[in-house]
Design an enzyme around this catalytic site. Sequence first.
Site, PDB file in Angstrom:
ATOM      1  N   GLY A  26      -2.611  -5.892  -0.517  1.00  0.00           N
ATOM      2  CA  GLY A  26      -3.175  -5.846   0.832  1.00  0.00           C
ATOM      3  C   GLY A  26      -4.408  -6.702   0.943  1.00  0.00           C
ATOM      4  CB  CYS A  75      13.643   4.306  -1.780  1.00  0.00           C
ATOM      5  SG  CYS A  75      13.911   3.993  -0.014  1.00  0.00           S
ATOM      6  CB  CYS A  93      11.119  -0.349   5.073  1.00  0.00           C
ATOM      7  SG  CYS A  93      10.277   0.925   4.129  1.00  0.00           S
ATOM      8  CB  CYS A  98       9.573   1.424  -2.970  1.00  0.00           C
ATOM      9  SG  CYS A  98       9.803  -0.175  -2.170  1.00  0.00           S
ATOM     10  CB  SER A 118       7.662 -12.103  -6.317  1.00  0.00           C
ATOM     11  OG  SER A 118       7.624 -12.665  -5.029  1.00  0.00           O
ATOM     12  CB  CYS A 143      15.161  -2.558   2.739  1.00  0.00           C
ATOM     13  SG  CYS A 143      14.923  -2.651   0.967  1.00  0.00           S
ATOM     14  CE1 TYR A 146       6.798 -11.171  -1.782  1.00  0.00           C
ATOM     15  CE2 TYR A 146       6.225  -9.077  -0.783  1.00  0.00           C
ATOM     16  CZ  TYR A 146       6.074 -10.453  -0.857  1.00  0.00           C
ATOM     17  OH  TYR A 146       5.210 -11.086  -0.022  1.00  0.00           O
ATOM     18  CG  ASP A 160      12.185 -16.569  -2.454  1.00  0.00           C
ATOM     19  OD1 ASP A 160      11.342 -15.915  -3.111  1.00  0.00           O
ATOM     20  OD2 ASP A 160      11.940 -17.027  -1.329  1.00  0.00           O
ATOM     21  CG  ASP A 161      10.819 -12.165  -3.520  1.00  0.00           C
ATOM     22  OD1 ASP A 161      10.997 -11.526  -2.485  1.00  0.00           O
ATOM     23  OD2 ASP A 161       9.935 -13.038  -3.635  1.00  0.00           O
ATOM     24  CB  CYS A 194      -2.454   0.444   0.869  1.00  0.00           C
ATOM     25  SG  CYS A 194      -2.490   0.485   2.643  1.00  0.00           S
ATOM     26  CG  ASN A 229       0.553   2.380  -1.281  1.00  0.00           C
ATOM     27  OD1 ASN A 229       0.940   1.792  -0.286  1.00  0.00           O
ATOM     28  ND2 ASN A 229       1.134   2.244  -2.456  1.00  0.00           N
ATOM     29  N   GLY A 230       1.152   4.142   1.603  1.00  0.00           N
ATOM     30  CA  GLY A 230       2.424   4.687   2.059  1.00  0.00           C
ATOM     31  C   GLY A 230       2.446   4.844   3.561  1.00  0.00           C
TER      32      GLY A 230
END
Length: 458
Positions: A33, A445, A396, A250, A297, A448, A256, A359-360, A7, A107-108
């Site tokens: 979003g 963080c 994640c 993050c 991105s 991933c 991205y 690519d990202d 979000c 958001n989260g």
Amino acid sequence: MGLHDECGVVGVFGSESASSMVYFGLCTLQHRGQESAGIAVSDGNAISIHKDLGLVSDVFHKDSFSKLQGSIAIGHVRYATAGGRGVENAQPFLNTFKYGSLALAHNGQLVNHRVLREQLQDAGCTFSSESDSEVILKLIVRKLIENADEGSSQQVAQAVVKTAQTIRGSFALCIMTHDMLIGVRDPNGIRPLCLGKTQDGAYILASESCAIDAMNGEFVRDINPGEVIAITNNGIESFYFEQKPKKQTCIFEYVYFARPDSVIDGISVQEARYRMGEILAQESPVDADVVIGVPDSGIGAALGYARATGIPYVTGIVKNKYIGRTFIAPTQKEREQLVFVKLNAVKSDLLGKRVIVIDDSIVRGTTSHRLVQILRRAGAKEVHFRVSSPPVKFPCYLGIDTPSKNELISSTHELKEICEEIGADSLEFISLPGMIQALGESGFCKGCFSGIYPVVQE
């Protein structure tokens, strides 16, 4: 490609055009979003709200703003990770109780929301959505009622602090009452949140600094991990609900999610992407004629790669701006087909050329496979795939919609197998140390990539 964050949030305090400012902020955060959008606004006495499914421009029309009058407003754009996709999960959430009204945009993603929800239900709370964000709102309201508070600014802020100490996970919050705006960032600062100010003295909270720019505001600072910031007519007060916050933003914000024109925690997103491309070029060079980036991105890293190698950067791929992200297609086959609609090759850039495509990320691998097909169909002689993030091996649960582990191609395949699967002549990812070097610090963080998360799932 194919990772999606949850979000974007915006808040404005002290402007007579608060709702239209929030609208412009949400338009700027639309990339965060596309599922639903909403705005809540206070006229000093009551809070009005308008929200629905769809893009910001679909949800709001000229007549929407005649009902959204007031000088304090918060807004939200949503991509669903927790909770279903119905309008009942659209935000902001509004709760009216005996001491007034509270609206919240989040958001989260919380890791302990199920336990908290059960506790609230046992205490007689009812819920209108499946969202973990509604749990946060009900907790704040409950803490105010338990203390039999009259809902003064100080008491609301303290209820928010106590709630922030109870919830665990990732959260950047914009909360409002009839006369105050509150911003909250989780103790690891996993999700971004920043503060801005306009020339006429209005305050802005936003997920990204580009939204402050869109509202013609000046960036002031990032909200710190573990900080609650309360804005009233008396100015700004800051509280910390965590004694030893540890920043672990993050890392995918830089890869991205975030727009390239944003600055998050002092790091320019575009500069970070340039450096990722430069380090990728040092780690994984290859003889080629042109470098291209996958829009949007992958472009920053591609420019960095081209700059470091001296190989010319060309457009190579054009993106259709009028189609949503590929996850809107319900089936995998439809998602794959949408890649052809969404991306097309510039044949004159590619015909007979050895192409490096940047690519990202690679998540499932289906988009990458289609991309290689598109480039070969346009006459590329060789396709060398380079990725500006390490292999995504772990899902994640902190606000990003990654597939389960067995759907992540890097979790189930070796590098050589992935290269064969996507049909490239060669494939290399940036190393995790190389990526950290590109960012210039280590407070992120990286769950991933590493499987080690700042918050343990409950």
